[in-house]
Write an enzyme that holds these catalytic residues in place. Structure first.
Site, short mmCIF file in Angstrom:
data_model
loop_
_atom_site.label_atom_id
_atom_site.label_comp_id
_atom_site.label_asym_id
_atom_site.label_seq_id
_atom_site.Cartn_x
_atom_site.Cartn_y
_atom_site.Cartn_z
NE ARG A 1 31.43 59.09 -45.12
CZ ARG A 1 32.24 60.08 -44.77
NH1 ARG A 1 32.34 61.17 -45.53
NH2 ARG A 1 32.96 60.01 -43.68
CE LYS B 1 38.33 63.47 -39.62
NZ LYS B 1 39.33 64.34 -40.24
CD GLU C 1 38.47 69.84 -39.59
OE1 GLU C 1 37.47 69.35 -40.17
OE2 GLU C 1 38.41 70.65 -38.65
P1 ATP Z 1 34.79 62.08 -40.91
O1 ATP Z 1 33.40 61.98 -41.47
O2 ATP Z 1 35.33 60.79 -40.43
O3 ATP Z 1 34.97 63.18 -39.93
P2 ATP Z 1 35.88 63.79 -42.84
O4 ATP Z 1 35.42 63.76 -44.24
O5 ATP Z 1 35.36 64.89 -42.03
O6 ATP Z 1 35.66 62.39 -42.17
P3 ATP Z 1 38.47 64.67 -43.54
O7 ATP Z 1 39.67 64.80 -42.71
O8 ATP Z 1 37.85 65.90 -44.06
O9 ATP Z 1 37.45 63.83 -42.71
O10 ATP Z 1 38.72 63.65 -44.73
C1 ATP Z 1 39.83 63.71 -45.59
C2 ATP Z 1 39.47 63.07 -46.88
O11 ATP Z 1 39.08 61.72 -46.69
C3 ATP Z 1 38.30 63.78 -47.54
O12 ATP Z 1 38.60 63.96 -48.90
C4 ATP Z 1 37.16 62.83 -47.36
O13 ATP Z 1 36.26 62.94 -48.41
C5 ATP Z 1 37.85 61.47 -47.31
N1 ATP Z 1 37.06 60.53 -46.50
C6 ATP Z 1 36.63 60.69 -45.23
N2 ATP Z 1 35.89 59.65 -44.83
C7 ATP Z 1 35.85 58.78 -45.88
C8 ATP Z 1 35.23 57.50 -46.11
N3 ATP Z 1 34.50 56.90 -45.16
N4 ATP Z 1 35.39 56.91 -47.32
C9 ATP Z 1 36.13 57.52 -48.27
N5 ATP Z 1 36.74 58.70 -48.12
C10 ATP Z 1 36.60 59.35 -46.95
MG MG Z 2 35.64 66.58 -43.87
#
Ligand code: ATP
Ligand code: MG
Length: 579
Positions: A275, A285, A50
Site C-alpha cells: 500500500r 479512513k 468499502e
Molecule cells: P483504509 O485503511 O484507509 O481504511 P481500506 O483498505 O480499508 O483502507 P477499502 O475501501 O477497503 O479501504 O479499500 C479499497 C481498495 O483500495 C482495497 O483494494 C485496498 O486494498 C486499496 N487501498 C486502500 N488503501 C490503500 C493504500 N494506502 N495504497 C494502495 N491501495 C490501497
Molecule cells: Mg479494507
C-alpha cells in the site's frame, strides 16, 4: 482581454491514458497469463472500496492499477462496493467515491456492483457449506471466541458447538436470519482448523447478527456476511480474473481459496501489492474520519486532507495524481513515499497548463511620484512562457501600486537586491523604479507606504530598456486590483512518518498547528474578477493557486495555494543522480 485564461480542464473528466510506464510484477503476471491463455485470455479486475469514508491518495494507487491494467489489456474493471458493514457505511460515501473515481479519469460503464447485491447468493453459499459439514452455528460470545482462538504461538481450542448436527445448524441460521436472536448472540463459522498456524483459518466467522439498517438493503437482513466471507465470493460471482489487493490480505488468501474450493466456483487469482504511505499525512479512513469528526479539519474535502476530494479542492489535477501513481510503481514491500514527489508531479503539470498572473499577498502601497495622476497604461504580459498558444494579456499600470511587503527592506541585509531606500528594482512587465522615501506610522514605526520614481526609458520590451537591475518583483495597480482571500497550506502533520506511531498512542499530537494561514487583504489582477471555482493560476513568484469551490464567489474571491514553486523533490532527485 481573455474571458478566462484557464483552459477548460475542469469541466469534463479527462480520460486516463496509459503512458509508457515501467513494467511491474503484476503487469508481468498478466502478460504471462495471457500467453498461457489463462481465463480464455480475459482480464477482468475490480476496485472494491468499502463505503465507509472518502477515497484517499492510497486508493488512487489501487484505482490506477486496476482500471489502468484493464484498459491496457482490453479488459474490464468493475466498481464494487464492499458494503458488508451497515453500521459504518453510508450513501454519502458511495456518492463521493463515484465522483472521485470519475474525476480521476476512470469509468466503470454500467458495471457498478455491490456486495449487498449478493447477500442472497452468499446466504445460499453458507447453506451449501453447512450441508457439506463445512460450517456451523456457534454460541460463543466474542470474548469467549477470543479465548478459544489461541495465539500465534499456541493452537486454538475447538468450540463446544463445532459438532452441531447439520439440521440444527440449518435451523439456527434460518432463525438468525429471521431475527430471533439479539446482536452477537450467535455466529456462523467456517469449520476449518483450530490448530492452523494461520489465525485466519481458525474457524473464522462468516455471519454475524446485526440488527442495523443497511444503506441499500434496508431492514431486509439482520445477519451480515463478514468481509472475509463476502469478498472472494463477490469476486468469483463477477468473474474477476485478477483480484488485486494490498499486502495485509496475503494471510487471508488461504481462507479465500478455501471458500472458493469448498464451493467449487470460479477462482480469481489474488495478487497482493504494497500500500502507499505518504510522509506528513495519514492514509487510513479510520484516522481521517477522526480528523473530520473531531473538527481538526473542516471536512473530508478540506484542502489539507490527503483525500481525492481534498486534493481536488486544493487545485490538484487528476493528471498529476495519475502520473504520481505511475511513478511510484508497484512493489511487494511496504515503503514510505515523500510527499515532495507528489508535489513535484503537480508542479510539472501546472507549469504547463496554469496561466500566470500577478497577485500581492501582503500588500505595501507605493506611489510613483513622477507618474502622471490619472494616467493608466495597459502593459503586455505573457500568459504562460511554457505555452505560447496561451498568448498575452494586458495589465493596467498606474501611479499607485501594491508590491509585496517582503520585497522591501528598510535595512537590506547582504544579498538582498530587491527594493530598499535609494535602490532600484524592476517591476515585472513594467519599469524600473527607485525608492525615494519611506513613510511610517508615527506610533508603531511600521512602514505604510513608499514614495518612488520610475524611469520612463526602461519600459519592458521596448528597445531602450537596456538598463539592468538585479531583481524583478511583481505588483498590482492599486486602483484596479481586486481584493481576495488567500489560504496558504502546510503539511497537516509535522511528523514525517506517522505510520511508525503505535496504535493507541496520541498521533493527533503531531498535527501541525500552522497547517493553514488565511490572508484576507490580498490584491489580485483585475482579470481574476471572472475566475471560476476550480480554476488554477500561477501567481508569479508565489506558487500555484486555485479558486476555492465552494467558498469563492465573484464578490468575494477565495484562493487556495495549491503548491509553492520551490521543488524540493527535483533537488532530492538531482542529489541522487550525482551520488
Ligand atoms: P483504509 O485503511 O484507509 O481504511 P481500506 O483498505 O480499508 O483502507 P477499502 O475501501 O477497503 O479501504 O479499500 C479499497 C481498495 O483500495 C482495497 O483494494 C485496498 O486494498 C486499496 N487501498 C486502500 N488503501 C490503500 C493504500 N494506502 N495504497 C494502495 N491501495 C490501497
Ligand atoms: Mg479494507
Amino acid at each position: 482581454m481573455n474571458e478566462s485564461l484557464n483552459k477548460k480542464d475542469t469541466e469534463k473528466p479527462s480520460t486516463a491514458t496509459v503512458e509508457s510506464a515501467p513494467s511491474h510484477f503484476i503487469r508481468n503476471i498478466i502478460i504471462e497469463d495471457l500467453k498461457q491463455n489463462k481465463n480464455g485470455g480475459r482480464v477482468h479486475t475490480r476496485f472494491p472500496p468499502e463505503p465507509n469514508g472518502y477515497l484517499h491518495i492510497g486508493h488512487a494507487k489501487s484505482i490506477c492499477l486496476n482500471f489502468g491494467l484493464a484498459a491496457e489489456f482490453n479488459g474490464l474493471c468493475n466498481l464494487r462496493f464492499d458494503d458488508t458493514n451497515p453500521s459504518k457505511e453510508d450513501v454519502e460515501y458511495v456518492d463521493s467515491i463515484k465522483e472521485d473515481i470519475r474525476w480521476l479519469g476512470f469509468d466503470w460503464d454500467h458495471r457498478e456492483y455491490y456486495a449487498s447485491d449478493y447477500f442472497e447468493r452468499l446466504y445460499q453459499f453458507a447453506i451449501q457449506l453447512i450441508k457439506g459439514g463445512k460450517a456451523y452455528v456457534c454460541d460463543l460470545s466474542a470474548d469467549e471466541m477470543r479465548d478459544y482462538r489461541g495465539t500465534l504461538t499456541e493452537p486454538g481450542k475447538n468450540s463446544p458447538y463445532r459438532e452441531r448436527p447439520i439440521e440444527e445448524n440449518l435451523d439456527l441460521l434460518q432463525r438468525m436470519k429471521a431475527g430471533e436472536f439479539p446482536d452477537g448472540a450467535r455466529t456462523l463459522r467456517a469449520k476449518i482448523d483450530m490448530a492452523s498456524p494461520n489465525l485466519n483459518m481458525r474457524d473464522p466467522v462468516m455471519y454475524r447478527i446485526l440488527h442495523a439498517t443497511h444503506h441499500s438493503t434496508g431492514d431486509k437482513w439482520c445477519i451480515y456476511p463478514t468481509y472475509d466471507f463476502a469478498h472472494g465470493q463477490s469476486d468469483s460471482i463477477e468473474g474477476i480474473t485478477h483480484s488485486i489487493c494490498t499486502l495485509e490480505f496475503e494471510d487471508h488468501r488461504p481462507l479465500y481459496d478455501w471458500f472458493l474450493d469448498q464451493l467449487n466456483i470460479h477462482h480469481p487469482q489474488q495478487i497482493e501489492f504494497a500500500r502507499l504511505n505518504l510522509t506528513h499525512t495519514v492514509l487510513s479512513k479510520r484516522r481521517l474520519l477522526q480528523l473530520v469528526r473531531q473538527k481538526h479539519v473542516t471536512g473530508w474535502d478540506d484542502p489539507r486532507m490527503p483525500t481525492l476530494a481534498g486534493f481536488r479542492r486544493r487545485g490538484y489535477t487528476p493528471e498529476a495524481i495519475r502520473n504520481f501513481c505511475e511513478r511510484i510503481g508497484v512493489a511487494k514491500r511496504n515503503s514510505m513515499v515523500d510527499i515532495a514527489m507528489l508535489e513535484h508531479c503537480l508542479r510539472e503539470d501546472l507549469n504547463k497548463r496554469a496561466p500566470r498572473v500577478m497577485a500581492v499577498l501582503r500588500p505595501l502601497k507605493i506611489v510613483i511620484e513622477n507618474y502622471p495622476e490619472g494616467q493608466v497604461e495597459e502593459l503586455e504580459a505573457v500568459n504562460n512562457p511554457e505555452d505560447p498558444t496561451m498568448g498575452t494579456r494586458r495589465v493596467p499600470f498606474s501611479r499607485e501600486l501594491y508590491i509585496e511587503q517582503e520585497d522591501f527592506r528598510e535595512e537590506p541585509p547582504k544579498g538582498f537586491f530587491r527594493l530598499s531606500p535609494g535602490r532600484e528594482v524592476r517591476l515585472r512587465y513594467a519599469y524600473i523604479i527607485k525608492c525615494e522615501k519611506v513613510i511610517k506610522n508615527p506610533d508603531t514605526g511600521i512602514v505604510t507606504e513608499l514614495r518612488c520614481t520610475y524611469d520612463p526609458d526602461t519600459k519592458s520590451g521596448s528597445s531602450q530598456s537596456k538598463r539592468k537591475v538585479k531583481a524583478t518583483i511583481h505588483w498590482v495597480s492599486a486602483t484596479h486590483a481586486i481584493g481576495a482571500e488567500v489560504r496558504l497550506y502546510d503539511h497537516l502533520f509535522t511528523k514525517e512518518d506517522l505510520d511508525d506511531i503505535p496504535e493507541g498512542s496520541d498521533w493527533l499530537a503531531n498535527i501541525n498547528p500552522k497547517s493553514l494561514e488565511r490572508l484576507t487583504g490580498c490584491r489580485v489582477e483585475p482579470l481574476l474578477a471572472k475566475a471560476k471555482g476550480g480554476e488554477r493560476y500561477q501567481f508569479e513568484r508565489l506558487g500555484y493557486f486555485s479558486v476555492d469551490s465552494p467558498d469563492s464567489s465573484p464578490s468575494s474571491l477565495v484562493f487556495n495555494r495549491t503548491v509553492t514553486l520551490r521543488d524540493t523533490w527535483a533537488r532530492i532527485e538531482k542529489k541522487g543522480r550525482k551520488a
